[in-house]
Scaffold this motif. Structure first.
Motif, PDB file in Angstrom:
ATOM      1  N   SER A   2      10.210   3.327   6.129  1.00 21.87           N
ATOM      2  CA  SER A   2       9.330   2.401   6.835  1.00 21.87           C
ATOM      3  C   SER A   2       7.968   2.373   6.160  1.00 21.87           C
ATOM      4  CB  SER A   2       9.180   2.842   8.294  1.00 21.87           C
ATOM      5  OG  SER A   2       8.582   4.116   8.370  1.00 21.87           O
ATOM      6  N   LEU A   3       7.331   1.203   6.222  1.00 20.42           N
ATOM      7  CA  LEU A   3       6.046   1.031   5.557  1.00 20.42           C
ATOM      8  C   LEU A   3       4.963   0.878   6.616  1.00 20.42           C
ATOM      9  CD1 LEU A   3       4.818   0.799   2.740  1.00 20.42           C
ATOM     10  CD2 LEU A   3       5.019  -1.677   2.921  1.00 20.42           C
ATOM     11  N   ALA A   4       4.474   1.977   7.120  1.00 19.49           N
ATOM     12  CA  ALA A   4       3.421   1.943   8.129  1.00 19.49           C
ATOM     13  C   ALA A   4       2.096   1.569   7.487  1.00 19.49           C
ATOM     14  CB  ALA A   4       3.324   3.313   8.814  1.00 19.49           C
ATOM     15  N   HIS A   5       1.133   1.182   8.352  1.00 22.55           N
ATOM     16  CA  HIS A   5      -0.154   0.724   7.829  1.00 22.55           C
ATOM     17  C   HIS A   5      -0.850   1.797   7.018  1.00 22.55           C
ATOM     18  CE1 HIS A   5      -3.900  -1.461   7.600  1.00 22.55           C
ATOM     19  NE2 HIS A   5      -4.535  -0.422   8.101  1.00 22.55           N
ATOM     20  N   ASP A   6      -0.751   3.074   7.438  1.00 22.37           N
ATOM     21  CA  ASP A   6      -1.466   4.144   6.750  1.00 22.37           C
ATOM     22  C   ASP A   6      -0.729   4.641   5.509  1.00 22.37           C
ATOM     23  OD1 ASP A   6       0.630   5.340   7.968  1.00 22.37           O
ATOM     24  OD2 ASP A   6      -0.527   6.909   8.981  1.00 22.37           O
ATOM     25  N   SER A   7       0.409   4.024   5.171  1.00 21.98           N
ATOM     26  CA  SER A   7       1.148   4.478   3.993  1.00 21.98           C
ATOM     27  C   SER A   7       1.196   3.413   2.906  1.00 21.98           C
ATOM     28  CB  SER A   7       2.583   4.853   4.385  1.00 21.98           C
ATOM     29  OG  SER A   7       3.301   3.715   4.820  1.00 21.98           O
ATOM     30  N   THR A   8       0.340   2.400   3.015  1.00 22.62           N
ATOM     31  CA  THR A   8       0.351   1.326   2.025  1.00 22.62           C
ATOM     32  C   THR A   8      -0.602   1.586   0.868  1.00 22.62           C
ATOM     33  OG1 THR A   8      -1.348   0.119   3.261  1.00 22.62           O
ATOM     34  CG2 THR A   8       0.960  -0.392   3.767  1.00 22.62           C
ATOM     35  N   LYS A   9      -1.328   2.684   0.905  1.00 23.92           N
ATOM     36  CA  LYS A   9      -2.331   2.953  -0.132  1.00 23.92           C
ATOM     37  C   LYS A   9      -1.687   3.638  -1.326  1.00 23.92           C
ATOM     38  CE  LYS A   9      -5.991   3.352   3.331  1.00 23.92           C
ATOM     39  NZ  LYS A   9      -7.066   4.202   3.906  1.00 23.92           N
ATOM     40  N   TRP A  10      -0.969   2.862  -2.117  1.00 22.11           N
ATOM     41  CA  TRP A  10      -0.248   3.400  -3.262  1.00 22.11           C
ATOM     42  C   TRP A  10      -1.190   3.873  -4.364  1.00 22.11           C
ATOM     43  CZ3 TRP A  10      -1.848   0.433  -7.266  1.00 22.11           C
ATOM     44  CH2 TRP A  10      -2.256  -0.870  -6.981  1.00 22.11           C
ATOM     45  N   TRP A  11      -2.462   3.521  -4.276  1.00 22.52           N
ATOM     46  CA  TRP A  11      -3.422   3.849  -5.337  1.00 22.52           C
ATOM     47  C   TRP A  11      -4.119   5.196  -5.123  1.00 22.52           C
ATOM     48  CZ3 TRP A  11      -3.812  -0.228  -1.901  1.00 22.52           C
ATOM     49  CH2 TRP A  11      -4.704  -0.043  -0.846  1.00 22.52           C
ATOM     50  N   LEU A  12      -3.918   5.857  -3.985  1.00 21.76           N
ATOM     51  CA  LEU A  12      -4.635   7.093  -3.698  1.00 21.76           C
ATOM     52  C   LEU A  12      -4.271   8.212  -4.663  1.00 21.76           C
ATOM     53  CD1 LEU A  12      -4.680   7.369   0.192  1.00 21.76           C
ATOM     54  CD2 LEU A  12      -6.555   6.751  -1.332  1.00 21.76           C
ATOM     55  N   LYS A  13      -5.253   9.023  -5.005  1.00 21.69           N
ATOM     56  CA  LYS A  13      -5.059  10.203  -5.837  1.00 21.69           C
ATOM     57  C   LYS A  13      -5.571  11.424  -5.070  1.00 21.69           C
ATOM     58  CE  LYS A  13      -7.634   8.451  -8.991  1.00 21.69           C
ATOM     59  NZ  LYS A  13      -8.416   8.232 -10.222  1.00 21.69           N
ATOM     60  N   LYS A  14      -5.231  12.604  -5.577  1.00 19.28           N
ATOM     61  CA  LYS A  14      -5.621  13.833  -4.880  1.00 19.28           C
ATOM     62  C   LYS A  14      -7.132  13.970  -4.775  1.00 19.28           C
ATOM     63  CE  LYS A  14      -1.554  16.652  -5.890  1.00 19.28           C
ATOM     64  NZ  LYS A  14      -1.045  17.888  -6.543  1.00 19.28           N
ATOM     65  N   ASP A  15      -7.850  13.514  -5.797  1.00 17.76           N
ATOM     66  CA  ASP A  15      -9.296  13.690  -5.782  1.00 17.76           C
ATOM     67  C   ASP A  15     -10.002  12.639  -4.936  1.00 17.76           C
ATOM     68  OD1 ASP A  15      -8.868  11.522  -7.372  1.00 17.76           O
ATOM     69  OD2 ASP A  15      -9.823  12.348  -9.167  1.00 17.76           O
ATOM     70  N   ASP A  16      -9.240  11.773  -4.232  1.00 19.11           N
ATOM     71  CA  ASP A  16      -9.868  10.794  -3.353  1.00 19.11           C
ATOM     72  C   ASP A  16     -10.237  11.396  -2.000  1.00 19.11           C
ATOM     73  OD1 ASP A  16      -9.816   8.710  -5.135  1.00 19.11           O
ATOM     74  OD2 ASP A  16      -7.819   8.043  -4.565  1.00 19.11           O
ATOM     75  N   GLY A  17      -9.806  12.628  -1.774  1.00 21.69           N
ATOM     76  CA  GLY A  17     -10.204  13.305  -0.549  1.00 21.69           C
ATOM     77  C   GLY A  17      -9.474  12.858   0.704  1.00 21.69           C
TER      78      GLY A  17
END
Length: 258
Positions: A2-17
């Protein structure tokens, strides 16, 4: 998945906090794939409008636009003089004579700094020429005139910089996100030959297991049927086998985002 709203950020990296929304590996691939498909679905109406507009420029039926439907015909064109195409081509050729270049400038600098700036400007000019940016300039301007959007993109392919024209229906942004003209994410469709893509993907992936290599091949195969909603699907025949590849671009979303 499922693609929930909070899981659409495919660009996030570990250093994004943002550890809660952080995704990696195959999950990132799946989230991007679904987000890309949803954005393309939202743009179905826009692509239909572009299809009607391009028929006015090309003076052809909608079915004649797909690369796999070109046919020779002795039938006369509907219009003896296509004013739209004549005006667009004239302006595009006139505007393409000017080749804009980025220029490094200095402010109250000495001779050495001015010389470095001049050398850097020469490097910019040479780099644009080597990657073929000026070869697509007239076509990009042409698209801007009839469609309102002309675009080309540079990206890395191995150790090379590739410059490619992007057709108006190959660019998608979320209409709701872009309603004020400032979308944060952009999705671009590129077309690759299957064998070329397989070799490039193995190079990008580096040292991977045989199981991962098979999964990679399955992903490439799955892409073949992903974008069947457009009349510009190049299709498949005995001589060519091209499939779509998604290129995602996202502006920084941190405190310093603009």
């Amino acid at each position: 998945m499922s693609l929930a709203h909070d899981s659409t950020k495919w660009w996030l990296k570990k250093d994004d906090g943002d550890e809660e929304g952080f995704i990696e590996g195959r999950q990132r691939h799946e989230v991007f794939w679904q987000a890309w498909g949803r954005v393309r679905e939202k743009n179905r109406g826009r692509r239909a409008t572009l299809a009607k507009a391009v028929t006015l420029y090309d003076d052809a039926g909608l079915a004649d636009l797909a690369p796999n439907t070109f046919e020779l015909s002795d039938a006369p064109q509907t219009m003896t003089l296509n004013v739209i195409r004549q005006v667009v081509n004239t302006l595009a050729n006139k505007m393409a004579k000017n080749k804009p270049l980025p220029k490094a400038i200095t402010f109250r600098a000495g001779y050495a700094a001015r010389r470095r700036a001049r050398d850097l400007s020469d490097f910019f000019a040479g780099d644009l020429k080597n990657c073929g940016a000026f070869k697509t300039l007239a076509m990009v301007i042409r698209d801007a005139l009839w469609a309102g959007t002309g675009m080309s993109v540079d990206f890395e392919e191995g150790d090379q910089i590739i410059h490619s024209q992007i057709l108006p229906w190959e660019v998608d942004v979320d209409p709701r996100e872009a309603q004020h003209g400032k979308p944060r994410s952009m999705y671009i469709t590129l077309w690759y030959d299957r064998d070329q893509l397989r070799e490039l993907a193995h190079v990008w992936a580096g040292d991977i297991t045989e199981e991962e290599r098979k999964q990679l091949d399955e992903d490439i195969t799955r892409a073949e049927n992903s974008l069947k909603d457009t009349v510009w699907d190049p299709g498949k025949d005995d001589l060519s086998d091209v499939i779509p590849v998604g290129l995602g671009i996202h502006l920084p979303s941190g405190p310093k985002a603009k």
